[in-house]
Structure formats: C-alpha cells, structure tokens
Scaffold this active site. Structure first.
Site, mmCIF file in Angstrom:
data_model
loop_
_atom_site.group_PDB
_atom_site.id
_atom_site.type_symbol
_atom_site.label_atom_id
_atom_site.label_comp_id
_atom_site.label_asym_id
_atom_site.label_seq_id
_atom_site.Cartn_x
_atom_site.Cartn_y
_atom_site.Cartn_z
ATOM 1 N N PHE A 30 0.861 -1.188 0.000
ATOM 2 C CA PHE A 30 0.000 0.000 0.000
ATOM 3 C C PHE A 30 0.902 1.244 0.000
ATOM 4 O O PHE A 30 1.895 1.292 0.717
ATOM 5 C CB PHE A 30 -0.870 -0.023 1.262
ATOM 6 C CG PHE A 30 -2.131 0.798 1.167
ATOM 7 C CD1 PHE A 30 -3.361 0.195 0.936
ATOM 8 C CD2 PHE A 30 -2.091 2.174 1.323
ATOM 9 C CE1 PHE A 30 -4.531 0.943 0.864
ATOM 10 C CE2 PHE A 30 -3.243 2.931 1.254
ATOM 11 C CZ PHE A 30 -4.468 2.322 1.031
ATOM 12 N N TYR A 82 -1.270 -2.918 7.853
ATOM 13 C CA TYR A 82 -2.032 -3.689 8.836
ATOM 14 C C TYR A 82 -1.595 -5.159 8.858
ATOM 15 O O TYR A 82 -1.625 -5.806 9.907
ATOM 16 C CB TYR A 82 -3.535 -3.588 8.527
ATOM 17 C CG TYR A 82 -4.414 -4.209 9.557
ATOM 18 C CD1 TYR A 82 -4.760 -3.516 10.712
ATOM 19 C CD2 TYR A 82 -4.896 -5.510 9.396
ATOM 20 C CE1 TYR A 82 -5.564 -4.100 11.681
ATOM 21 C CE2 TYR A 82 -5.692 -6.095 10.348
ATOM 22 C CZ TYR A 82 -6.028 -5.396 11.490
ATOM 23 O OH TYR A 82 -6.822 -5.978 12.434
ATOM 24 N N ALA A 103 3.930 2.603 4.864
ATOM 25 C CA ALA A 103 3.621 4.039 4.870
ATOM 26 C C ALA A 103 2.132 4.212 5.124
ATOM 27 O O ALA A 103 1.311 3.759 4.325
ATOM 28 C CB ALA A 103 4.007 4.673 3.532
ATOM 29 N N ILE A 162 -0.618 7.084 5.588
ATOM 30 C CA ILE A 162 -0.746 8.528 5.305
ATOM 31 C C ILE A 162 -2.150 8.970 5.696
ATOM 32 O O ILE A 162 -3.142 8.413 5.220
ATOM 33 C CB ILE A 162 -0.453 8.816 3.824
ATOM 34 C CG1 ILE A 162 0.953 8.303 3.463
ATOM 35 C CG2 ILE A 162 -0.564 10.320 3.545
ATOM 36 C CD1 ILE A 162 1.336 8.418 2.002
ATOM 37 N N GLY A 193 -7.192 11.941 4.193
ATOM 38 C CA GLY A 193 -8.368 11.249 3.644
ATOM 39 C C GLY A 193 -8.539 9.817 4.082
ATOM 40 O O GLY A 193 -9.307 9.073 3.474
ATOM 41 N N THR A 194 -7.852 9.418 5.120
ATOM 42 C CA THR A 194 -7.980 8.029 5.567
ATOM 43 C C THR A 194 -8.585 7.988 6.968
ATOM 44 O O THR A 194 -7.880 8.224 7.950
ATOM 45 C CB THR A 194 -6.600 7.336 5.597
ATOM 46 O OG1 THR A 194 -6.027 7.457 4.324
ATOM 47 C CG2 THR A 194 -6.719 5.884 5.963
ATOM 48 N N HIS A 209 -9.433 5.561 8.836
ATOM 49 C CA HIS A 209 -8.929 4.555 9.777
ATOM 50 C C HIS A 209 -7.408 4.597 9.937
ATOM 51 O O HIS A 209 -6.780 3.644 10.346
ATOM 52 C CB HIS A 209 -9.458 3.157 9.475
ATOM 53 C CG HIS A 209 -9.078 2.607 8.141
ATOM 54 N ND1 HIS A 209 -9.248 3.254 6.958
ATOM 55 C CD2 HIS A 209 -8.530 1.409 7.813
ATOM 56 C CE1 HIS A 209 -8.834 2.496 5.967
ATOM 57 N NE2 HIS A 209 -8.386 1.375 6.467
ATOM 58 N N PHE A 252 11.690 -0.889 13.030
ATOM 59 C CA PHE A 252 10.440 -0.263 12.599
ATOM 60 C C PHE A 252 10.709 0.864 11.598
ATOM 61 O O PHE A 252 11.206 1.934 11.973
ATOM 62 C CB PHE A 252 9.755 0.291 13.855
ATOM 63 C CG PHE A 252 8.347 0.750 13.659
ATOM 64 C CD1 PHE A 252 7.319 -0.165 13.481
ATOM 65 C CD2 PHE A 252 8.041 2.098 13.666
ATOM 66 C CE1 PHE A 252 6.010 0.259 13.322
ATOM 67 C CE2 PHE A 252 6.734 2.535 13.513
ATOM 68 C CZ PHE A 252 5.713 1.607 13.335
HETATM 69 N N1 INI Z 1 -2.363 0.534 4.498
HETATM 70 C C1 INI Z 1 -1.199 1.186 4.501
HETATM 71 O O1 INI Z 1 -0.138 0.536 4.502
HETATM 72 N N2 INI Z 1 -1.162 2.540 4.521
HETATM 73 C C2 INI Z 1 -2.304 3.301 4.528
HETATM 74 O O2 INI Z 1 -2.203 4.555 4.520
HETATM 75 C C3 INI Z 1 -3.549 2.631 4.504
HETATM 76 N N3 INI Z 1 -4.764 3.384 4.455
HETATM 77 O O3 INI Z 1 -4.681 4.613 4.349
HETATM 78 O O4 INI Z 1 -5.840 2.856 4.516
HETATM 79 C C4 INI Z 1 -3.555 1.222 4.499
HETATM 80 N N4 INI Z 1 -4.709 0.536 4.471
HETATM 81 C C5 INI Z 1 -4.787 -0.862 4.142
HETATM 82 C C6 INI Z 1 -4.549 -1.757 5.345
HETATM 83 O O5 INI Z 1 -3.185 -1.744 5.726
HETATM 84 C C7 INI Z 1 -4.929 -3.210 5.032
HETATM 85 O O6 INI Z 1 -4.134 -3.698 3.976
HETATM 86 C C8 INI Z 1 -6.401 -3.371 4.646
HETATM 87 O O7 INI Z 1 -7.240 -2.779 5.627
HETATM 88 C C9 INI Z 1 -6.765 -4.876 4.520
HETATM 89 O O8 INI Z 1 -6.612 -5.560 5.761
#
Ligand code: INI
Length: 167
Positions: free
Chosen positions: A23, A58, A81, A83, A86-87, A89, A119
């Site tokens: 991501f 995640y 990363a 960011i 607009g996110t 969660h 990290f």
């Molecule tokens: N994952 C990231 O690595 N960075 C982000 O900024 C991000 N945002 O913004 O949502 C993000 N979301 C995806 C998350 O890590 C999972 O892959 C997803 O929720 C599926 O479990």
C-alpha cells in the site's frame, strides 16, 4: 571499570528479511531500495537478503511474526507508509501495526537465535511528508531502520557471546 556493550555497523553475520507493505507502494518501494542498499553497503551479500511483500501495513505484524518464527534471520526490517490524508482509519492501521510489530520485536529478541526487528513504518499527515522521508528532504527511513537493525544484530551477537549461547 564498567563493561560497555554497544552495537556497531561492522558487517553483520546472518541473514536479513525486509518486510514491506505494498500500500502506498510509490513510497514503500523507495524505503525498500534504501534498506537493500544499506545492507549491501554494510557487507551483507545479496544471497542473504530476502524481501517479503504484504498488502498493507495492517498485515505487517502477522507477516513479521511468521518470518521471525522461521528462525532463518538475524534481522528483520519492517517497512510501510500510513498517510493520514483522507484516511479515516489511519489511527487504527498505524496503531495496530506499531503495537503488533512491537510485540513481535519483543518476543523475537528472546528467541534462540535472537532476531532483531526494527520499525521503518512512516506515519505521515500528508503525501509530501512521506515523500520527504522516503529519500527526498528528510533522508530515507528504510535506510535508517536498516542501520538500527544492523546495530541491534551486532549487539545481540555480543550479548550471545557473553552468555555463551549460539545466538
Ligand atoms: N495501508 C497502509 O499501509 N497505509 C495506509 O495509509 C492505509 N490506508 O490509508 O488505509 C492502508 N490501508 C490498508 C490496510 O493496511 C490493510 O491492507 C487493509 O485494511 C486490509 O486488511
């Protein structure tokens, strides 16, 4: 006279894993390049570097747990990363990731052999901040997390030698 134990940046023994989230890949791939470059410039052979990719930050803690439990690695560098822009969660993704990787790092330090986990996950308010930390104005955090990993691998090796254990 006290005895001092410090990690150093001499060529470390052992294999390294880089765990990187896809991501925001335009940022995380720059962190991964910084990590590989730093390992190689500190004497780690290409053959001793494995790169694992997962969907997002995640998913990093689960991946890192499996990678450390494979007992193949002296060091594991985690890269992602998150960011905020607009996110909604952001806090959940960033918080769960930091907590999970912290738990894995804590357990892996007690393993035999010990594995150092560092990290290199960016948590930024804006894309511009992320770009700055991925090799533009504020250095490359993938490289910094890798230097910390080399230092901890060498420190754990010194500790292991003192304790008379293998790793
Ligand atoms: N994952 C990231 O690595 N960075 C982000 O900024 C991000 N945002 O913004 O949502 C993000 N979301 C995806 C998350 O890590 C999972 O892959 C997803 O929720 C599926 O479990």
């Amino acid at each position: 006279m006290p005895r001092y134990f410090d990690g150093d940046y001499l060529p470390p023994k052992g294999r390294f894993a880089i765990c990187v989230a896809r991501f925001n890949g335009f940022i995380t791939e720059e962190l991964a390049k910084g990590a590989v470059d730093t390992l190689v410039r500190h004497g780690v052979a290409d053959a001793d570097i494995d790169v694992y990719r997962c969907p997002g930050t995640y998913e990093l803690p689960g991946l890192v747990r499996r990678v450390t439990e494979s007992r193949q690695y002296a060091g594991v560098i985690t890269l992602g990363a998150v960011i905020r822009g607009g996110t909604p969660h952001f806090d959940y993704v960033a918080g769960e990731c930091a907590k999970g990787i912290g738990q894995v790092a804590f357990s892996a330090a007690a393993g035999t052999p010990a594995t150092a986990v560092t990290f290199g996950v960016l948590t930024c308010d804006t894309v511009e901040q992320a770009i700055d930390r991925a090799g533009v104005k504020a250095g490359n955090k993938g490289s910094e997390a890798t230097l910390a990993c080399i230092e901890m691998v060498n420190l754990y090796a010194k500790l292991a030698a003192t304790e008379g254990r293998k790793g």
